[in-house]
Each structure stands twice: as structure tokens, then as C-alpha cells.
Write an enzyme that holds these catalytic residues in place. Sequence first.
Site, PDB file in Angstrom:
ATOM      1  N   ASP A 155       0.856  -1.196   0.000  1.00  0.00           N
ATOM      2  CA  ASP A 155       0.000   0.000   0.000  1.00  0.00           C
ATOM      3  C   ASP A 155       0.890   1.243   0.000  1.00  0.00           C
ATOM      4  OD1 ASP A 155      -2.155  -1.687   0.237  1.00  0.00           O
ATOM      5  OD2 ASP A 155      -2.673  -1.115   2.281  1.00  0.00           O
TER       6      ASP A 155
ATOM      7  N   ARG B  71      -1.064  -0.682  -8.731  1.00  0.00           N
ATOM      8  CA  ARG B  71      -2.469  -0.370  -8.418  1.00  0.00           C
ATOM      9  C   ARG B  71      -2.612   1.151  -8.398  1.00  0.00           C
ATOM     10  NH1 ARG B  71      -3.326  -1.027  -2.465  1.00  0.00           N
ATOM     11  NH2 ARG B  71      -3.389  -3.252  -2.837  1.00  0.00           N
TER      12      ARG B  71
HETATM   13  P1  FAD Z   1     -14.552   8.292  -5.238  1.00  0.00           P
HETATM   14  O1  FAD Z   1     -13.841   9.358  -5.999  1.00  0.00           O
HETATM   15  O2  FAD Z   1     -14.567   8.375  -3.740  1.00  0.00           O
HETATM   16  O3  FAD Z   1     -16.056   8.213  -5.747  1.00  0.00           O
HETATM   17  C1  FAD Z   1     -16.334   8.219  -7.130  1.00  0.00           C
HETATM   18  C2  FAD Z   1     -17.595   7.440  -7.412  1.00  0.00           C
HETATM   19  O4  FAD Z   1     -17.408   6.037  -7.065  1.00  0.00           O
HETATM   20  C3  FAD Z   1     -18.796   7.870  -6.607  1.00  0.00           C
HETATM   21  O5  FAD Z   1     -19.429   8.980  -7.170  1.00  0.00           O
HETATM   22  C4  FAD Z   1     -19.647   6.604  -6.645  1.00  0.00           C
HETATM   23  O6  FAD Z   1     -20.277   6.484  -7.911  1.00  0.00           O
HETATM   24  C5  FAD Z   1     -18.618   5.500  -6.527  1.00  0.00           C
HETATM   25  N1  FAD Z   1     -18.401   5.142  -5.097  1.00  0.00           N
HETATM   26  C6  FAD Z   1     -17.354   5.481  -4.329  1.00  0.00           C
HETATM   27  N2  FAD Z   1     -17.503   4.993  -3.080  1.00  0.00           N
HETATM   28  C7  FAD Z   1     -18.686   4.362  -3.057  1.00  0.00           C
HETATM   29  C8  FAD Z   1     -19.424   3.678  -2.043  1.00  0.00           C
HETATM   30  N3  FAD Z   1     -18.971   3.561  -0.796  1.00  0.00           N
HETATM   31  N4  FAD Z   1     -20.607   3.138  -2.372  1.00  0.00           N
HETATM   32  C9  FAD Z   1     -21.109   3.269  -3.625  1.00  0.00           C
HETATM   33  N5  FAD Z   1     -20.454   3.909  -4.619  1.00  0.00           N
HETATM   34  C10 FAD Z   1     -19.277   4.465  -4.350  1.00  0.00           C
HETATM   35  N6  FAD Z   1      -5.458   4.944  -1.008  1.00  0.00           N
HETATM   36  C11 FAD Z   1      -4.180   5.224  -0.701  1.00  0.00           C
HETATM   37  O7  FAD Z   1      -3.821   6.400  -0.525  1.00  0.00           O
HETATM   38  N7  FAD Z   1      -3.254   4.207  -0.568  1.00  0.00           N
HETATM   39  C12 FAD Z   1      -3.563   2.902  -0.795  1.00  0.00           C
HETATM   40  O8  FAD Z   1      -2.691   2.022  -0.672  1.00  0.00           O
HETATM   41  C13 FAD Z   1      -4.899   2.599  -1.169  1.00  0.00           C
HETATM   42  N8  FAD Z   1      -5.264   1.326  -1.453  1.00  0.00           N
HETATM   43  C14 FAD Z   1      -6.521   1.091  -1.931  1.00  0.00           C
HETATM   44  C15 FAD Z   1      -6.864  -0.193  -2.342  1.00  0.00           C
HETATM   45  C16 FAD Z   1      -8.097  -0.443  -2.919  1.00  0.00           C
HETATM   46  C17 FAD Z   1      -8.429  -1.822  -3.403  1.00  0.00           C
HETATM   47  C18 FAD Z   1      -9.048   0.627  -3.057  1.00  0.00           C
HETATM   48  C19 FAD Z   1     -10.385   0.398  -3.682  1.00  0.00           C
HETATM   49  C20 FAD Z   1      -8.735   1.886  -2.603  1.00  0.00           C
HETATM   50  C21 FAD Z   1      -7.487   2.138  -2.036  1.00  0.00           C
HETATM   51  N9  FAD Z   1      -7.141   3.408  -1.594  1.00  0.00           N
HETATM   52  C22 FAD Z   1      -5.845   3.670  -1.240  1.00  0.00           C
HETATM   53  C23 FAD Z   1      -8.191   4.467  -1.422  1.00  0.00           C
HETATM   54  C24 FAD Z   1      -8.286   5.386  -2.633  1.00  0.00           C
HETATM   55  O9  FAD Z   1      -7.168   6.220  -2.692  1.00  0.00           O
HETATM   56  C25 FAD Z   1      -9.552   6.264  -2.556  1.00  0.00           C
HETATM   57  O10 FAD Z   1      -9.469   7.081  -1.425  1.00  0.00           O
HETATM   58  C26 FAD Z   1     -10.863   5.516  -2.498  1.00  0.00           C
HETATM   59  O11 FAD Z   1     -10.851   4.364  -3.291  1.00  0.00           O
HETATM   60  C27 FAD Z   1     -12.012   6.425  -2.985  1.00  0.00           C
HETATM   61  O12 FAD Z   1     -11.885   6.762  -4.348  1.00  0.00           O
HETATM   62  P2  FAD Z   1     -12.741   6.035  -5.510  1.00  0.00           P
HETATM   63  O13 FAD Z   1     -11.927   6.089  -6.751  1.00  0.00           O
HETATM   64  O14 FAD Z   1     -13.087   4.655  -5.070  1.00  0.00           O
HETATM   65  O15 FAD Z   1     -14.077   6.832  -5.670  1.00  0.00           O
END
Ligand code: FAD
Length: 276
Positions: free
Chosen positions: A104, A155
Amino acid sequence: MIPPIANNFVAGETPRSALSHVEDINQQGVAGILNLLGEHYEDPENAREDTQEYIELAEMISSRDAVGCISVKPSQLGIDIGADVFEENLGRIVDAADCRVWVDMEDYTTTDTTLDAYEKYTRQTDGNMGLCVQANLKRTGEDLERLADLPGKVRLVKGAYDEPPEVAHKDKSTVDAVYKDLLEYAFREFDGGIGVGSHDPEMISHARELHDEYGTPYEVQMLMGVRESAQRELAAQDIPVYQYIPYGSKWLSYFYRRVRERKENVAFAARAVLTS
Ligand code: FAD
């Protein structure tokens, strides 16, 4: 014991409960990425204990033939104590694990040390590793150029840390646009495979278009408890889907983070409990 409402986001407190969740989602065509909750250790003993648990977890994944891998946090392996402590613990896990070891990415002060350790071990394992990079950091385009020459997967996430404006894009629409550009670069330049770490339907359909154009292998990665029906639907369309599955005794702060991030998560979890 974890209350039912948090159970939607955390797969119990033990490796056994986490593995059993992986076996359940494997039945639905979804693979698992297991993460033992823990971060920002200041005592090397805590980092050593979690290192040992990851080694045992990786052995359990192999011996049970589960479709899954692990993802570790640098500050859980001691990066706040010292780069040498982090590197040594990561090296022990990488040596012992047959499955892919993801790293991560935490806040921007740790990026260089994390990249250096990743580069060392992903070369040694011929790419049986993966590294997370964050679209909100202004440096990530250059980091991807460095990673494109290495074996292993990447990732791409939007970035979860509240970084200073000198180093990070702060505006969501900018982060979204940068995410798409970086994804395109990765599909064009990488052959090790790309993890699309996002729940965002727009980013996922962009990845599908890029895959059609460039043919680069990719997988969608989403968190346990978030858009799980979409995870199953994508898997049913033969798109590789990995669910990131946190577990362990330190579940409370992780659960609060999910709730703070998105209030609908509580409503969703409550509905799941009430209708189960
Ligand atoms: P967002 O920009 O939050 O949302 C965009 C759209 O996605 C929303 O409008 C909606 O349509 C959909 N959506 C988002 N959340 C939801 C929900 N709860 N329910 C329904 N629809 C939703 N961050 C790090 O800094 N370091 C890491 O190592 C790291 N590892 C990760 C590993 C994985 C597998 C994932 C999925 C995320 C990780 N993250 C990590 C977090 C990442 O940086 C984001 O903060 C987080 O994923 C939110 O961004 P998003 O792209 O999912 O969507």
C-alpha cells in the site's frame, strides 16, 4: 467480537475468519487481497509481530488453495521507525510468500522509501509483487515512468491522504482527470498488469476502453463492503476482480474511516444487517 454493522467492511479478527471470507467470495468469482489492520508502529516488536502474521497468512493462502494475495502497509512494517526496519520486514514477507505481495502507499513523506524497497524486491521476485500509486500526488507520473521498467503490477488509486497543496492536487475534478491520464499511460507502457483501485464507474469504464485499445491485462480492485454487487457483476463478465479485505483486532478506526468517508456506507451496512 466485531459488531454486525462493521462486519460488512472487516472480515473478522483472525487469519482464519479472513481466509474463510476469501473462500466465500472465491465462489462468486472474486479474488481476495488480505490486509491485517495496523499502522504507524513505533515499537519494532509490533512491526515484527505483524510481519510474522503476514508470513503465516501467506502460507495459509497457499495451503488452502484460496485465490488471493496480501497487501501490507509500510508503517505497519516499521517505516516510521526506520527505512532499514521496513525493508527488512518486507524482505522477510516477500521471501516467504508464494502469493503476490502488494505494498500500500501511505502519505507523501514515505513515497521514496516505499518505492526504493519495492524496486529492490520486485526485481528479486521477478515481479511477484505490486505497488499502489496515488493520482492525487503530483509526482506520480514520474513514478509510473520508473515503475514501467520494473517487473510487477501497479495499483492506481485516487489517494486517501490529506496531502499539502505543494505536492498534491486538491481538487476532485483534477484528481479524476489525472487518474484517467495516468491510467492511459499505464495501459500503454506496462505489461505486468494494472490494478484499477477504484469504485468509480467512470474510471472502470475508462479502463475497459483502454484494455480494448491496448490489450494490457488489468484487474478491478475494490474494498470489502463497497459496491459488492458491482464486484460480482464485473467478475461474471470475466473481468478479474480483487476485493481488498481488512481484518484484525484494530478494526474500529478502519470502520470509522469508512463511515467518515461516506455516510451512505453506514446506511448500506445497517440495511445489510437488517435484511440478513
Ligand atoms: P470516489 O472518488 O470516492 O467516488 C467516485 C464514485 O465512485 C462515486 O461517485 C460513486 O459512484 C462511486 N463510489 C465510491 N464509493 C462508493 C461507495 N462507498 N458506495 C457506492 N459507490 C461508491 N489509497 C491510498 O492512498 N493508498 C492505498 O494504498 C490505497 N489502497 C486502496 C486499495 C483499494 C483496493 C481501493 C479500492 C482503494 C485504495 N485506496 C488507497 C483508497 C483510494 O485512494 C480512494 O481514497 C478511495 O478508493 C475512494 O476513491 P474512488 O476512486 O473509489 O471513488
